[in-house]
Scaffold this motif. Structure first.
Motif: not given
Length: 438
Positions: A3, A5, A73, A76, A85, A100
């Motif tokens: 994942e 962001t 954020p 995503r 990141d 976040e």
């Protein structure tokens, strides 16, 4: 799979927040690296947010119109492997981690619209009583009836895309799938009928589209509301015979050098305004109504209202008093192109002391232009039309144009407004006077 962001980056120049003006993606979309995900607007410019990697969008952190702090954020993605990141974006933004943490929980990537619909449809193991409680029955496709008013047709994104590309209104199609869901077969059947609605006759359109006022359009709305609520306008309309001016303009354009900009009527008007303002400098001013102070300017900075795809902007011809006719033409053309391309700088869009507005060939007969607050005057140009004019012995065809101009009646009297426009009228009707100095 990992994942990633994406946070709102620091767009520079001390900007702490930006308004989200456009999403280019939605949850579930697959995006390529460097694809544009969103656009945000500051008080200086519009900035596009690119994707740092290939991936699937699983969460959007704001709605169009929201003001988002730098470092918050924004999007995503699910990406292949691990994408670090942006640590530099985190440095100096201690509040980013807290923002976040406070973000809404992420929905599972697999839980899209199709999954939610399936959840509402009873499975084979569900008892009839439970199925009735879970999902009330809907009319099936075989009824051929239009949907009840306000009911949204059920269809997958692929079916919606195909219908949109084919110009088919899904509200006209009954669905043969579970819970009345529209399938590709329903579209095939619809097309096979000759793309005619199942229910014959004219169908009422009861749709209501909500369009949120955001970005430049919201700023225009706020500016117009401010101007109309705080400035008592007086509008003065006068007709001008521009036959001689149009003859001169045509001759000058025919003999101009290749590097010179083509002359429109605006450069002539700018030069006429410069000469008229020299005689009435109190019109070249801004009024600070909260402090009760009029700021009268020596330099003449003429805003030229320009229509763009995003809305109305006002680039400024700075120090028009120091520009000749050809220089005015070149600057007007340059600013118009920059405004349409969205590349005009903050300096080029600010600092006007009086404004000109024109709709060109669509200029109408009369307009009531709104003053560009906090200025005290705006000159409106209407379209040129050939009209019969009595010359004392007969009617002759003349090229006529109206000037519809508004003034702040708190500081500009009607008499002064009339004298100002009459002086511009004289200069435009006798264009040789525009070139006479002293």
């Amino acid at each position: 799979m990992a994942e990633h962001t994406i946070k709102l980056p620091d767009v520079g120049e001390g900007v702490a927040e930006a308004e989200l003006v456009e999403w280019h993606v939605k949850v579930g979309d697959l995006v390529r690296e460097d694809a544009i995900l969103a656009a945000v607007m500051t008080d200086k410019a519009t900035v596009e947010i690119p994707s740092p990697a290939d991936g699937e969008v699983i969460w959007l952190g704001a709605e169009v119109g929201d003001v988002v702090p730098v470092g918050s954020p924004l999007i995503r993605l699910i990406v292949e492997g691990a994408v670090a990141d942006d640590k530099e974006a985190d440095a100096g933004n201690a509040s980013s981690d807290e923002a976040e943490k406070s973000a809404p929980p992420i929905e599972p990537a697999g839980e899209k619209e199709t999954d939610k619909i399936r959840a509402d449809v009873p499975s084979a193991e569900t008892t009839p009583e439970a199925a009735e409680a879970v999902a009330p029955r809907r009319p099936l496709a075989s009824t051929g009836l239009p949907r009840p008013e306000g009911e949204k047709p059920l269809a997958s994104p692929a079916v919606r895309l195909r219908a949109r590309e084919a110009g088919i209104d899904l509200r006209q199609l009954p669905g043969s799938g579970p819970a009345g869901r529209i399938t590709h077969e329903d579209i095939d059947s619809f097309i096979a009928r000759g793309a005619q609605p199942a229910a014959r006759g004219l169908m009422p359109d009861t749709s209501v589209e909500e369009i949120k006022i955001v970005g430049l359009r919201r700023r225009i709305a706020e500016k117009m509301a401010l101007a109309k609520s705080r400035i008592p306008h007086i509008t003065y309309v006068e007709e001008v015979d521009v036959t001689a001016l149009e003859e001169l303009r045509s001759k000058l354009n025919g003999e101009r050098k290749a590097e010179r900009a083509k002359l429109t009527i605006l450069p002539f008007l700018v030069r006429a305004m410069v000469k008229a303002l020299a005689e009435q400098p109190h019109i070249n001013a801004r009024f600070d109504d909260e402090a009760g102070v009029i700021h009268r300017y020596g330099g003449i900075h003429i805003g030229i209202a320009a229509q763009t795809n995003a809305g109305l902007v006002v680039p400024v011809v700075h120090h028009a008093e120091a520009r000749d006719l050809w220089d005015c033409a070149a600057e007007v053309n340059r600013l118009a192109e920059a405004a349409k391309a969205g590349t005009a700088t903050r300096e080029e869009l600010t600092g006007s002391t009086i404004t000109v507005t024109s709709l060109g060939a669509l200029g109408g007969v009369v307009t009531t232009p709104v003053i560009n607050h906090p200025e005290v005057a705006i000159i409106g140009v209407n379209k040129i039309m050939v009209r019969p004019v009595w010359d004392g012995t007969q009617f002759v065809p003349r090229k006529m144009m109206n000037l519809s101009s508004s003034f702040d009646h708190r500081v500009i009297d009607g008499w002064d407004a009339a004298v100002f426009i009459q002086r511009i009228k004289t200069l435009l009707e006798t264009p040789a006077m525009i070139f006479v100095e002293g």
